[in-house]
Design a protein around this motif. Sequence first.
Motif, PDB file in Angstrom:
ATOM      1  N   GLU A 268      47.664  36.516  31.027  1.00 29.66           N
ATOM      2  CA  GLU A 268      47.724  36.804  32.451  1.00 29.66           C
ATOM      3  C   GLU A 268      48.407  35.726  33.269  1.00 29.66           C
ATOM      4  O   GLU A 268      49.273  36.014  34.086  1.00 29.66           O
TER       5      GLU A 268
ATOM      6  N   THR B 217      47.071  33.879  35.747  1.00 30.45           N
ATOM      7  CA  THR B 217      46.676  34.176  37.125  1.00 30.45           C
ATOM      8  C   THR B 217      47.129  33.117  38.117  1.00 30.45           C
ATOM      9  O   THR B 217      47.560  33.436  39.215  1.00 30.45           O
ATOM     10  N   CYS B 218      47.054  31.854  37.736  1.00 30.37           N
ATOM     11  CA  CYS B 218      47.371  30.766  38.669  1.00 30.37           C
ATOM     12  C   CYS B 218      48.854  30.419  38.696  1.00 30.37           C
ATOM     13  O   CYS B 218      49.258  29.487  39.385  1.00 30.37           O
TER      14      CYS B 218
ATOM     15  N   HIS C  61      45.517  31.006  27.825  1.00 25.87           N
ATOM     16  CA  HIS C  61      45.097  30.226  26.664  1.00 25.87           C
ATOM     17  C   HIS C  61      45.611  30.836  25.365  1.00 25.87           C
ATOM     18  O   HIS C  61      45.515  32.040  25.146  1.00 25.87           O
TER      19      HIS C  61
ATOM     20  N   THR D  19      37.165  26.963  28.766  1.00 29.36           N
ATOM     21  CA  THR D  19      37.825  28.140  28.221  1.00 29.36           C
ATOM     22  C   THR D  19      37.027  28.708  27.050  1.00 29.36           C
ATOM     23  O   THR D  19      36.663  27.969  26.136  1.00 29.36           O
TER      24      THR D  19
ATOM     25  N   ALA E  28      44.951  26.189  37.291  1.00 26.37           N
ATOM     26  CA  ALA E  28      43.721  26.466  38.020  1.00 26.37           C
ATOM     27  C   ALA E  28      42.900  27.536  37.308  1.00 26.37           C
ATOM     28  O   ALA E  28      41.880  27.969  37.826  1.00 26.37           O
ATOM     29  N   CYS E  29      43.365  27.991  36.152  1.00 23.61           N
ATOM     30  CA  CYS E  29      42.644  28.994  35.370  1.00 23.61           C
ATOM     31  C   CYS E  29      42.958  28.742  33.903  1.00 23.61           C
ATOM     32  O   CYS E  29      43.670  27.804  33.571  1.00 23.61           O
ATOM     33  N   SER E  30      42.473  29.578  33.043  1.00 26.09           N
ATOM     34  CA  SER E  30      42.812  29.456  31.617  1.00 26.09           C
ATOM     35  C   SER E  30      43.162  30.820  31.035  1.00 26.09           C
ATOM     36  O   SER E  30      42.985  31.053  29.852  1.00 26.09           O
ATOM     37  N   THR E  31      43.689  31.708  31.864  1.00 25.40           N
ATOM     38  CA  THR E  31      44.006  33.061  31.423  1.00 25.40           C
ATOM     39  C   THR E  31      45.271  33.143  30.573  1.00 25.40           C
ATOM     40  O   THR E  31      45.662  34.226  30.165  1.00 25.40           O
TER      41      THR E  31
ATOM     42  N   MET F 215      40.785  21.799  31.774  1.00 27.18           N
ATOM     43  CA  MET F 215      40.757  23.256  31.904  1.00 27.18           C
ATOM     44  C   MET F 215      40.309  23.912  30.595  1.00 27.18           C
ATOM     45  O   MET F 215      39.568  24.894  30.612  1.00 27.18           O
TER      46      MET F 215
END
Length: 111
Positions: free
Chosen positions: A37, A39-40, A50, A75, A45-48, A71
């Motif tokens: 994804e 997202t950030c 990974h 996760t 600012a996220c780990s989508t 981060m």
Amino acid sequence: MTRVRFLKWDGCLAAEAEAPAGTRLLELAQRLGLPLEGTCEGAMACSTCHVIVAPADFPRLGPLSPHEEDMLDFTPHVAPTSRLSCQVILEADLEALEVRLPPGHADMRGL
């Protein structure tokens, strides 16, 4: 050009492609329609985004920044060779790279 193999969690091939030096791993995965994804949008600012890098390939990537390490602490399904794909930039001397998508990975952009 770097040849990148994306594997599903079970080891089956999800996608394979070549990308020029300077390409972010996340950008390549998204072009291939993989469920990363981001997202950030690379701001860590996220780990989508990974991924788990093959152990043989992990040392050939640049080092993790302290912020990326932080981060990854939050996760799910983190492994010793985990990276945020938004922070992996394919270098000219990197001929091949293999990464695995963590279990349960889903792209929430379309929901």
